[in-house]
Design a protein around this motif. Sequence first.
Motif, PDB file in Angstrom:
ATOM      1  N   LYS A  21       3.105  62.626 -43.118  1.00  0.00           N
ATOM      2  CA  LYS A  21       3.302  61.593 -42.096  1.00  0.00           C
ATOM      3  C   LYS A  21       2.269  61.731 -40.985  1.00  0.00           C
TER       4      LYS A  21
ATOM      5  N   SER B 254       4.127  53.710 -51.248  1.00  0.00           N
ATOM      6  CA  SER B 254       4.687  53.552 -49.907  1.00  0.00           C
ATOM      7  C   SER B 254       5.033  54.926 -49.338  1.00  0.00           C
TER       8      SER B 254
ATOM      9  N   ALA C 272       7.934  55.890 -48.552  1.00  0.00           N
ATOM     10  CA  ALA C 272       9.123  56.334 -49.281  1.00  0.00           C
ATOM     11  C   ALA C 272       8.728  56.963 -50.617  1.00  0.00           C
ATOM     12  N   ASP C 273       7.744  56.361 -51.284  1.00  0.00           N
ATOM     13  CA  ASP C 273       7.243  56.936 -52.543  1.00  0.00           C
ATOM     14  C   ASP C 273       6.630  58.313 -52.292  1.00  0.00           C
TER      15      ASP C 273
ATOM     16  N   GLU D 173       7.318  60.488 -49.942  1.00  0.00           N
ATOM     17  CA  GLU D 173       8.367  61.473 -49.695  1.00  0.00           C
ATOM     18  C   GLU D 173       9.069  61.862 -50.995  1.00  0.00           C
ATOM     19  N   ASN D 174       9.423  60.873 -51.800  1.00  0.00           N
ATOM     20  CA  ASN D 174      10.120  61.160 -53.068  1.00  0.00           C
ATOM     21  C   ASN D 174       9.227  61.956 -54.021  1.00  0.00           C
TER      22      ASN D 174
END
Length: 205
Positions: free
Chosen positions: A104, A179, A181-182, A184-185
Amino acid sequence: MPRIAAARPPAEPSSPEQHDRRQRILRTAVRIGSEKPLERVQMHEVAKASGVAIGTLYRYFPSKIHLFAAVMASQVDRFRESIRPMPGAAPEDVVSELLVAASKELLRRPVLATSMLQSANTANVATVSDAIKIDNTFRAIVLESLGIEVPSVQDVTLVRLLMQCWYGVLQSSLNGRASMADVENDIRMACRLLLAPRSNAPKPG
């Protein structure tokens, strides 16, 4: 592709004044590199904005690859300082949360992140000392977070694979293919899968 200008090793600061000068150059590189892609960054512009002679800049950083690999090394050093205990958390989750936070922070300035990753991936450890510094610091961060004091050969290999995977995830985000979110996952899954065979992992049964 930026050219590595010289095979000679960069000078290391040997006094507080030289250290401050080098840090000032790095801060300037962060500012300019946040606004301009690597191919548009001019070394004379960095020197002028840093208040140093162009020869001084080249003595510490013989090329833009050296300069932005050093910026990456300083960022990784900061990530090491941000390690915080997570009582009750699995070690691989500690690593994944650290890498998510680092991602991030890096992706907050995508132009600079692209230059740092390009430089770190292009740099040859024989001529760019900060390249090996990045590898060593990353390995130390992960092993410390895992609680491994004496790593096995496999531990070192797993950490190297995790670093390569992390770079790839960051690049996918910078290319618009993933993204946040991607990211992080993907990082969490990579940590679970790649760190499962580590030497201090709980034994089944």
